[in-house]
Motif scaffolding. Sequence first.
Motif, PDB file in Angstrom:
ATOM      1  N   PHE A 196      43.570  59.264 -26.770  1.00 32.86           N
ATOM      2  CA  PHE A 196      43.017  59.922 -25.747  1.00 32.86           C
ATOM      3  C   PHE A 196      42.316  61.235 -26.017  1.00 32.86           C
ATOM      4  CE2 PHE A 196      46.678  57.314 -24.601  1.00 32.86           C
ATOM      5  CZ  PHE A 196      46.197  56.721 -23.435  1.00 32.86           C
ATOM      6  N   GLU A 197      41.466  61.528 -25.153  1.00 36.59           N
ATOM      7  CA  GLU A 197      40.778  63.036 -25.121  1.00 36.59           C
ATOM      8  C   GLU A 197      40.830  63.326 -23.675  1.00 36.59           C
ATOM      9  OE1 GLU A 197      36.873  63.207 -26.684  1.00 36.59           O
ATOM     10  OE2 GLU A 197      37.442  62.996 -28.950  1.00 36.59           O
ATOM     11  N   ILE A 198      41.614  64.437 -23.436  1.00 37.82           N
ATOM     12  CA  ILE A 198      41.870  65.185 -22.474  1.00 37.82           C
ATOM     13  C   ILE A 198      41.193  66.543 -22.039  1.00 37.82           C
ATOM     14  CG2 ILE A 198      43.778  65.985 -20.850  1.00 37.82           C
ATOM     15  CD1 ILE A 198      45.589  64.505 -23.301  1.00 37.82           C
ATOM     16  N   ALA A 199      40.290  66.619 -21.031  1.00 35.42           N
ATOM     17  CA  ALA A 199      39.635  68.112 -20.856  1.00 35.42           C
ATOM     18  C   ALA A 199      40.502  68.625 -19.551  1.00 35.42           C
ATOM     19  CB  ALA A 199      38.145  67.566 -20.228  1.00 35.42           C
ATOM     20  N   ILE A 200      40.688  69.798 -19.946  1.00 35.68           N
ATOM     21  CA  ILE A 200      41.711  70.601 -19.026  1.00 35.68           C
ATOM     22  C   ILE A 200      40.989  72.151 -18.858  1.00 35.68           C
ATOM     23  CG2 ILE A 200      43.938  71.559 -19.246  1.00 35.68           C
ATOM     24  CD1 ILE A 200      44.249  69.916 -21.768  1.00 35.68           C
ATOM     25  N   PRO A 201      41.367  72.462 -17.673  1.00 32.77           N
ATOM     26  CA  PRO A 201      41.207  73.951 -17.349  1.00 32.77           C
ATOM     27  C   PRO A 201      41.629  74.694 -18.362  1.00 32.77           C
ATOM     28  CG  PRO A 201      41.860  72.947 -15.489  1.00 32.77           C
ATOM     29  CD  PRO A 201      41.959  71.868 -16.540  1.00 32.77           C
ATOM     30  N   ALA A 202      40.931  75.653 -18.842  1.00 29.74           N
ATOM     31  CA  ALA A 202      41.054  76.698 -19.997  1.00 29.74           C
ATOM     32  C   ALA A 202      42.536  77.277 -19.748  1.00 29.74           C
ATOM     33  CB  ALA A 202      40.138  77.678 -20.122  1.00 29.74           C
ATOM     34  N   GLU A 203      43.127  77.620 -18.511  1.00 30.68           N
ATOM     35  CA  GLU A 203      44.357  78.349 -18.330  1.00 30.68           C
ATOM     36  C   GLU A 203      45.205  77.549 -18.595  1.00 30.68           C
ATOM     37  OE1 GLU A 203      42.470  77.393 -14.108  1.00 30.68           O
ATOM     38  OE2 GLU A 203      41.761  78.061 -16.148  1.00 30.68           O
ATOM     39  N   HIS A 204      45.437  76.358 -18.318  1.00 31.79           N
ATOM     40  CA  HIS A 204      46.204  75.359 -18.808  1.00 31.79           C
ATOM     41  C   HIS A 204      46.145  74.459 -20.108  1.00 31.79           C
ATOM     42  CE1 HIS A 204      47.329  75.839 -14.355  1.00 31.79           C
ATOM     43  NE2 HIS A 204      45.922  75.473 -14.133  1.00 31.79           N
ATOM     44  N   GLY A 205      45.222  74.922 -20.849  1.00 28.95           N
ATOM     45  CA  GLY A 205      45.263  74.177 -22.146  1.00 28.95           C
ATOM     46  C   GLY A 205      46.609  74.290 -22.889  1.00 28.95           C
ATOM     47  N   GLN A 206      47.007  75.492 -23.180  1.00 27.13           N
ATOM     48  CA  GLN A 206      48.287  75.729 -23.913  1.00 27.13           C
ATOM     49  C   GLN A 206      49.374  75.161 -23.386  1.00 27.13           C
ATOM     50  OE1 GLN A 206      49.431  79.195 -26.009  1.00 27.13           O
ATOM     51  NE2 GLN A 206      47.491  80.125 -25.977  1.00 27.13           N
ATOM     52  N   ARG A 207      49.455  75.041 -21.981  1.00 30.48           N
ATOM     53  CA  ARG A 207      50.726  74.394 -21.251  1.00 30.48           C
ATOM     54  C   ARG A 207      50.911  72.933 -21.566  1.00 30.48           C
ATOM     55  NH1 ARG A 207      51.430  74.050 -14.808  1.00 30.48           N
ATOM     56  NH2 ARG A 207      52.347  71.976 -14.810  1.00 30.48           N
ATOM     57  N   ILE A 208      49.668  72.366 -21.536  1.00 26.59           N
ATOM     58  CA  ILE A 208      49.743  70.908 -21.711  1.00 26.59           C
ATOM     59  C   ILE A 208      49.888  70.776 -23.225  1.00 26.59           C
ATOM     60  CG2 ILE A 208      48.196  68.952 -21.492  1.00 26.59           C
ATOM     61  CD1 ILE A 208      47.147  70.011 -18.893  1.00 26.59           C
ATOM     62  N   ALA A 209      49.267  71.346 -24.031  1.00 33.04           N
ATOM     63  CA  ALA A 209      49.392  71.429 -25.690  1.00 33.04           C
ATOM     64  C   ALA A 209      51.074  71.216 -25.849  1.00 33.04           C
ATOM     65  CB  ALA A 209      48.727  72.051 -26.409  1.00 33.04           C
ATOM     66  N   ARG A 210      51.573  72.213 -25.557  1.00 31.40           N
ATOM     67  CA  ARG A 210      53.197  72.494 -25.622  1.00 31.40           C
ATOM     68  C   ARG A 210      53.809  71.283 -25.053  1.00 31.40           C
ATOM     69  NH1 ARG A 210      54.218  77.772 -27.656  1.00 31.40           N
ATOM     70  NH2 ARG A 210      52.643  79.252 -27.268  1.00 31.40           N
ATOM     71  N   ARG A 211      53.542  70.910 -23.909  1.00 27.36           N
ATOM     72  CA  ARG A 211      54.094  69.804 -23.225  1.00 27.36           C
ATOM     73  C   ARG A 211      53.942  68.426 -24.446  1.00 27.36           C
ATOM     74  NH1 ARG A 211      57.208  68.134 -20.847  1.00 27.36           N
ATOM     75  NH2 ARG A 211      56.719  67.288 -18.776  1.00 27.36           N
ATOM     76  N   LEU A 212      52.984  68.120 -24.864  1.00 27.06           N
ATOM     77  CA  LEU A 212      52.520  67.205 -25.695  1.00 27.06           C
ATOM     78  C   LEU A 212      53.281  67.205 -27.008  1.00 27.06           C
ATOM     79  CD1 LEU A 212      48.908  66.399 -25.041  1.00 27.06           C
ATOM     80  CD2 LEU A 212      50.661  64.877 -24.471  1.00 27.06           C
ATOM     81  N   LEU A 213      53.274  68.645 -27.462  1.00 29.08           N
ATOM     82  CA  LEU A 213      53.800  68.582 -28.549  1.00 29.08           C
ATOM     83  C   LEU A 213      55.543  68.665 -28.748  1.00 29.08           C
ATOM     84  CD1 LEU A 213      51.703  71.673 -30.232  1.00 29.08           C
ATOM     85  CD2 LEU A 213      51.922  69.260 -31.125  1.00 29.08           C
ATOM     86  N   ALA A 214      55.956  68.616 -27.401  1.00 28.43           N
ATOM     87  CA  ALA A 214      57.480  68.516 -27.207  1.00 28.43           C
ATOM     88  C   ALA A 214      57.718  67.034 -27.357  1.00 28.43           C
ATOM     89  CB  ALA A 214      57.703  69.030 -25.922  1.00 28.43           C
ATOM     90  N   GLN A 215      56.852  66.256 -27.239  1.00 27.58           N
ATOM     91  CA  GLN A 215      57.188  64.843 -27.355  1.00 27.58           C
ATOM     92  C   GLN A 215      57.595  64.557 -28.907  1.00 27.58           C
ATOM     93  OE1 GLN A 215      57.478  63.435 -24.176  1.00 27.58           O
ATOM     94  NE2 GLN A 215      56.609  65.295 -23.668  1.00 27.58           N
ATOM     95  N   PRO A 216      58.536  63.507 -29.000  1.00 28.89           N
ATOM     96  CA  PRO A 216      58.952  63.565 -30.520  1.00 28.89           C
ATOM     97  C   PRO A 216      58.199  62.927 -31.282  1.00 28.89           C
ATOM     98  CG  PRO A 216      60.182  61.836 -28.818  1.00 28.89           C
ATOM     99  CD  PRO A 216      59.551  63.061 -27.957  1.00 28.89           C
ATOM    100  N   GLU A 217      56.873  62.107 -31.088  1.00 27.75           N
ATOM    101  CA  GLU A 217      56.178  61.286 -31.842  1.00 27.75           C
ATOM    102  C   GLU A 217      54.930  62.398 -32.148  1.00 27.75           C
ATOM    103  OE1 GLU A 217      57.489  58.543 -28.516  1.00 27.75           O
ATOM    104  OE2 GLU A 217      56.481  60.621 -28.458  1.00 27.75           O
TER     105      GLU A 217
END
Length: 368
Positions: A196-217
């Motif tokens: 997937f490619e996920i286009a995100i408002p800039a102010e939420h980019g780090q939050r969503i990246a951290r949530r994804l990196l918290a997934q075990p895979e």
Amino acid sequence: MTTAGLHETPLHALHLELGGRMVEFAGYAMPVQYPTGILAEHQHTRAQAGLFDVSHMGQIRLSGPDAAAALETLVPGDIKGLAPGRQRYTLFTNDEAGILDDLMVTNAGDHLFVVVNAGCKHDDLAHLQAKLGDRVKIEAQFDRALLALQGPAAAAALQRIAPDVAGQGFMTGREIAVDGIPCFVTRSGYTGEDGFEIAIPAEHGQRIARRLLAQPEVKPIGLGARDSLRLEAGLCLYGHDIDTGTTPIEAGLNWVIGKRRRAEGGYPGAAVVADQIANGTKRRRVGILPEGRQPAREGTGLTDAAGNPVGTITSGGFGPSFGGPVAMGYVDTAHAADGTPLLAVVRGQPRPAAVAPMPFVPHRYYRP
């Protein structure tokens, strides 16, 4: 190297926190790798899921009732026939059919969502404004974040924070809440894997990246592995495998030009493309397999058995999943058939190689 003075993506602080080795790319400070290294990052993406920061790329919104027809005056792709929610790969061409850039276009319903390459985005925006500014509303969204989540476990990981992506097919896109944030999500990418490619408002980019990196895979992946993944998948890199001196037909991208567009033309260089479809080209992009373990890099000359120049490698390296060196480049059409023996002149020494079909590693896109 120092990256002072370069543009930074919304994820810059996160890259530093994760130990990313930062380099200059298209005017941005970007992570080329993380502490585990390129080989491990490549293999992890093929086996599970890798998260790439591609926020340096250009996001552009085209709106108005004439948007699809207007864009067709600049690209050979069928944009008017693109159903709502569908995505298409296409090309900006010039009057000689040279490729100005390759891009993704999604019919988002009330607008077209366009993603262009980082190094071309300002020129692409100016091109759109000059050619279409009186017909279409053009909004650059260069400040937004863009994440690519790639690999066979990408869907499982993303669905935990964005349940609505379940069942979304390859080359489709729509607005979806990711961790409660409205994002535009396409099922696409440039690794040959599902993702997937996920286009995100800039102010939420780090939050969503951290949530994804918290997934075990999921692990963070840099530009180094991105390049080896796309090379194994046989995908072009703009400025290397395609550019203004290359036509879509020479590049083997005939498939981007649908039947209606071939018949109608109406885009820059259409006559050149039509002639090359009918009569062939003098050279063609091909896959190349060097023998042995030593890669043949970009710029390596290719000759026939007698030492006569027949082409040049435009991308080359070691394919970790393939298990050996892989490359692509351009050769005279007479030497473009699969299996044709060549010599790759590496550091002045001719080494055996052969033309080979691409992709080197099978694509695994999700088609429900």
